[in-house]
Design a protein around this motif. Structure first.
Motif, mmCIF file in Angstrom:
data_model
loop_
_atom_site.group_PDB
_atom_site.id
_atom_site.type_symbol
_atom_site.label_atom_id
_atom_site.label_comp_id
_atom_site.label_asym_id
_atom_site.label_seq_id
_atom_site.Cartn_x
_atom_site.Cartn_y
_atom_site.Cartn_z
ATOM 1 N N ILE A 288 0.792 -1.297 -0.018
ATOM 2 C CA ILE A 288 0.150 0.091 0.101
ATOM 3 C C ILE A 288 0.792 1.325 0.228
ATOM 4 N N ILE A 289 1.992 1.442 0.946
ATOM 5 C CA ILE A 289 2.687 2.292 0.966
ATOM 6 C C ILE A 289 3.608 2.778 -0.387
ATOM 7 N N ILE A 290 4.010 1.896 -0.964
ATOM 8 C CA ILE A 290 4.852 1.896 -2.055
ATOM 9 C C ILE A 290 3.931 2.567 -3.229
ATOM 10 N N ALA A 291 2.556 1.789 -3.467
ATOM 11 C CA ALA A 291 1.486 2.317 -4.408
ATOM 12 C C ALA A 291 1.273 3.559 -4.165
ATOM 13 N N ILE A 292 0.634 4.137 -2.829
ATOM 14 C CA ILE A 292 0.204 5.446 -2.814
ATOM 15 C C ILE A 292 1.179 6.485 -2.869
ATOM 16 N N ALA A 293 2.451 6.317 -2.624
ATOM 17 C CA ALA A 293 3.533 7.077 -2.790
ATOM 18 C C ALA A 293 3.841 7.252 -4.362
ATOM 19 N N PHE A 294 3.526 6.606 -4.983
ATOM 20 C CA PHE A 294 3.977 6.385 -6.531
ATOM 21 C C PHE A 294 2.768 7.151 -7.215
ATOM 22 N N PHE A 295 1.413 6.922 -6.623
ATOM 23 C CA PHE A 295 0.120 7.572 -7.148
ATOM 24 C C PHE A 295 0.208 9.034 -6.672
ATOM 25 N N SER A 296 0.917 9.261 -5.439
ATOM 26 C CA SER A 296 0.856 10.901 -5.230
ATOM 27 C C SER A 296 1.654 11.658 -6.252
ATOM 28 N N GLN A 297 2.418 11.145 -6.927
ATOM 29 C CA GLN A 297 3.046 11.732 -7.984
ATOM 30 C C GLN A 297 2.881 11.645 -9.508
ATOM 31 N N TRP A 298 2.218 10.248 -9.619
ATOM 32 C CA TRP A 298 2.001 9.979 -11.030
ATOM 33 C C TRP A 298 0.478 9.995 -11.471
#
Length: 517
Positions: A288-298
Motif C-alpha cells: 500500500i505504501i509504495i503504491a500510494i507514494a507512486f500514485f501521489s506523483q503519477w
C-alpha cells in the motif's frame, strides 16, 4: 487483502473511552502550546511546496530565463529533478538518524543543511551553482521530511492526530502560495533580484526550525524505545494530561506504547530492513505504501506542479503576469481544499476519501484532457478556459492523506524505515516525471495526458481492493488490522512455546485492563 477485510477496521478506538470530553484544543493551554510546536514541524512540507511553485514562477520570469540562457526541455527537467536526486543521497542515512539520535535532532540537521543551500541558491552565479544548491536542498530536506511527520503523529493529542498529520501534506500548498506570490511580486524588478529573492526566501521555514526546534517535545515512542520511560511519561502527562501522570489517557497511551514496542522488538522481531517484507502483514503495508507514494506523483499532478507555464503556453496564455496570477490563485485554492479534507479525515474515513479522491481525479483529469485536445485541434478559446477550470477542480480532488496513512499503518520499530521507503518512492516518481514531462509535453502535447487518464483507472482499482480503514484508531491499534491472528502464528513460528505465548498475550492485554479501569 480483499474488500471484506476492510469492514473489520471500521471500529472506534478504545482510547476514546479515556479521552476527557471537556479537554479541547481551544480551551486547554497545553494542547494549544503542543499544536503550536506541531505547526513548526508542519512547515517542513512548506519548504517542499515552495520549491515546486518557485520553479513554476521562475520559468515565467524573463529575468531568470535570460540569466540562465533560456534552458530547454531537458535542462528544465534537470533543474527540477536535481532536488530529488539530492534527496536520494540522503535516504540511506535518514531513518538511522531519526531512530538513532531522535526526531528533533534530525529535523535540526535537515534545517541547517537547507538554510545553507538556499543561501547558495540565492547567490548563484551560474547554472551549475544553482543546480548544486538545489541538490543540497534536496539532501537536507530528506532528513527533515523523514523525521517531522513522524514526530507530528507521535506527539499529537489523540483526538487531533489524524487531522494534524494530514495537514502536513496539505501545507505543501502553503509554501507554494508564498513562492507563487513572491515571484509575482518580484516580477517587476528589473534585475537578478527578481529570482534571487524567491530563491533565498525558500530557507525561511528552515531558519525558524533552527531557532525553535529544541522547544518541541521529543517523541514519547522514541524515548521509550531508548529506555527513557520517565521522560516519555513526563511529556505525555504534561501535554496530554494537564501534568497528571495518573490521568487515564496518559496511562493508557504509556502502557499501549510500551507494550507495542516491546512486542515488535522482542516477539515479532519487527525491526531491521528485512522486516519490512518479512511477514504477510508487513508486505501488505509496504504494498500500500509504495503504491500510494507512486500514485501521489503519477496522477497527473506533476504536470501542473512543475510545468504550469508550459501548459498555459500550450493553450495560448503566454503573458507572464497572467501565468503568475493563475499560479498564485491555484495554490491558495489547493491549500483551502487540502485543509478542508484534512479536517474531515476522521469523519469520512480513509477508505472513502481515497476512493473519492481517485474517482474525482479521474473524472476531472479526463475532462481536462478532452478540453486540452479540443483547443489543440480546433483552437477554441472556450476550451482553453475549460482547461483552467478543470485544473482547479482537479486540485480539489487531490488526496491529502498519503502521509498520515503511511505513518499510522507502520509499527514504531519500522516507522522511520518504512516512511523512508515512502519518501524514496516519491522521489523516484518525481525524478521520472520531471525529466519526462517537459519533453513529452513539448512533443505530443495533449496526447501525453491520455497516459495519466489510463493510469488513474489503475489507481482507482488498486485503492478499491487494498486500502484498509483505520479511522478512530491509535497508532498502536492500527497494527492489529494488518497482523491480526496472523501475528499469533508468527510468534509461535519464532520458537515460543504455548506457555510463553500465553504469557506474552497477558502482557499485551495489560492495555485492555487500563482501558477498563
Amino acid at each position: 487483502m480483499a474488500r471484506g477485510a476492510v469492514a473489520s477496521a471500521a471500529v472506534d478506538s478504545g482510547i476514546n473511552t479515556v479521552l476527557d470530553p471537556r479537554r479541547k484544543w481551544y480551551n486547554n493551554r497545553r494542547i494549544i502550546a503542543l499544536n503550536g510546536w506541531i505547526v513548526l514541524l508542519l512547515i517542513t512540507s512548506s519548504t517542499n511546496g515552495y520549491d515546486g511553485s518557485m520553479m513554476n514562477g521562475l520559468q515565467s520570469l524573463p529575468q531568470w530565463q535570460n540569466y540562465f540562457h533560456h534552458p530547454g526541455s531537458s535542462e528544465l527537467g534537470l533543474l527540477n529533478a536535481i532536488q530529488n536526486i539530492g534527496g536520494l543521497a540522503a535516504y540511506p542515512f535518514a531513518p538511522y538518524l531519526s531512530d538513532g539520535i531522535g526526531r528533533r535532532p534530525t529535523v535540526f540537521i535537515g534545517a541547517v543543511i537547507m538554510t545553507i543551500a538556499t543561501a547558495i541558491q540565492g547567490a548563484a552565479q551560474s547554472a551549475g551553482m544553482f543546480i548544486g544548491a538545489r541538490l543540497l536542498i534536496g539532501f537536507g530536506l530528506t532528513f527533515a521530511a523523514n523525521a517531522a511527520p513522524m514526530l507530528v503523529s507521535e506527539i499529537s493529542y489523540p483526538r487531533y492526530r489524524a487531522q494534524l498529520t494530514a495537514a502536513y501534506n496539505s501545507l505543501w500548498n502553503s509554501g507554494a502560495i508564498i513562492a507563487a506570490w513572491t515571484t509575482f511580486g518580484t516580477f517587476k524588478l528589473n534585475s537578478t533580484w527578481a529570482w534571487r529573492i524567491p530563491s533565498v526566501l525558500q530557507g525561511l521555514p528552515s531558519v525558524l526550525q533552527i531557532l525553535l526546534i529544541w522547544f518541541v517535545p521529543e517523541s514519547p515512542r522514541y524515548l521509550i524505545s531508548k529506555g527513557k520511560d520517565e521522560q516519555a511519561l513526563e511529556i505525555l502527562a504534561y501535554y496530554h494530561g494537564d501534568g497528571n501522570r495518573d490521568d487515564p489517557l496518559v496511562q493508557y497511551e504509556f502502557n499501549e506504547i510500551k507494550t507495542a514496542i516491546d512486542y515488535d522488538r522482542t516477539v515479532a522481531s519487527n525491526v531491521g530492513w528485512k522486516s519490512l517484507f518479512a511477514t504477510s502483514g508487513n508486505r501488505k503495508r509496504m504494498r500500500i505504501i509504495i503504491a500510494i507514494a507512486f500514485f501521489s506523483q503519477w496522477s497527473g499532478n506533476g504536470l501542473a506542479s512543475y510545468y504550469l507555464n508550459k501548459i498555459l503556453d500550450d493553450i495560448n496564455i503566454t503573458d507572464s503576469t497572467t501565468q503568475l496570477l493563475i499560479n498564485g490563485v491555484a495554490t491558495i485554492w489547493s491549500l483551502l481544499c487540502g485543509l478542508c479534507a484534512s479536517a474531515l479525515v476522521d469523519k469520512l474515513g480513509r477508505r472513502f476519501m481515497f476512493l473519492f479522491s481517485g474517482l474525482g481525479m479521474l473524472v476531472t483529469f479526463t475532462s481536462q484532457t478532452i478540453a486540452f485536445a479540443q483547443f489543440q485541434i480546433h483552437g477554441q478559446p472556450a476550451a482553453a478556459h475549460t482547461v483552467i477550470a478543470f485544473l482547479f477542480l482537479y486540485s480539489a480532488a487531490y488526496n491529502p492523506l498519503i502521509v498520515v496513512y503511511t505513518v499510522e499503518i507502520l509499527p514504531y520499530p519500522l516507522r522511520a524505515k518504512g516512511f523512508n521507503i515512502f519518501n524514496l518512492t516519491i522521489s523516484l516518481a518525481l525524478i521520472f516525471n520531471q525529466y519526462v514531462n517537459p519533453i513529452a509535453l513539448a512533443r505530443i502535447t495533449w496526447k501525453y495526458y491520455v497516459v495519466y487518464c489510463c493510469w488513474l483507472v489503475v489507481e482507482c482499482i488498486f485503492l478499491y481492493f487494498y486500502v484498509v480503514e483505520t479511522k478512530n484508531l491509535t497508532l498502536e491499534e492500527t497494527a492489529a488490522i494488518f497482523d491480526g491472528e496472523e501475528a499469533t502464528n508468527e510468534i509461535l513460528g519464532n520458537g515460543l512455546n504455548a506457555a510463553e505465548h500465553e504469557k506474552r498475550v497477558e502482557s499485551i492485554d495489560e492495555v485492555e485492563n487500563v482501558k477498563k479501569t
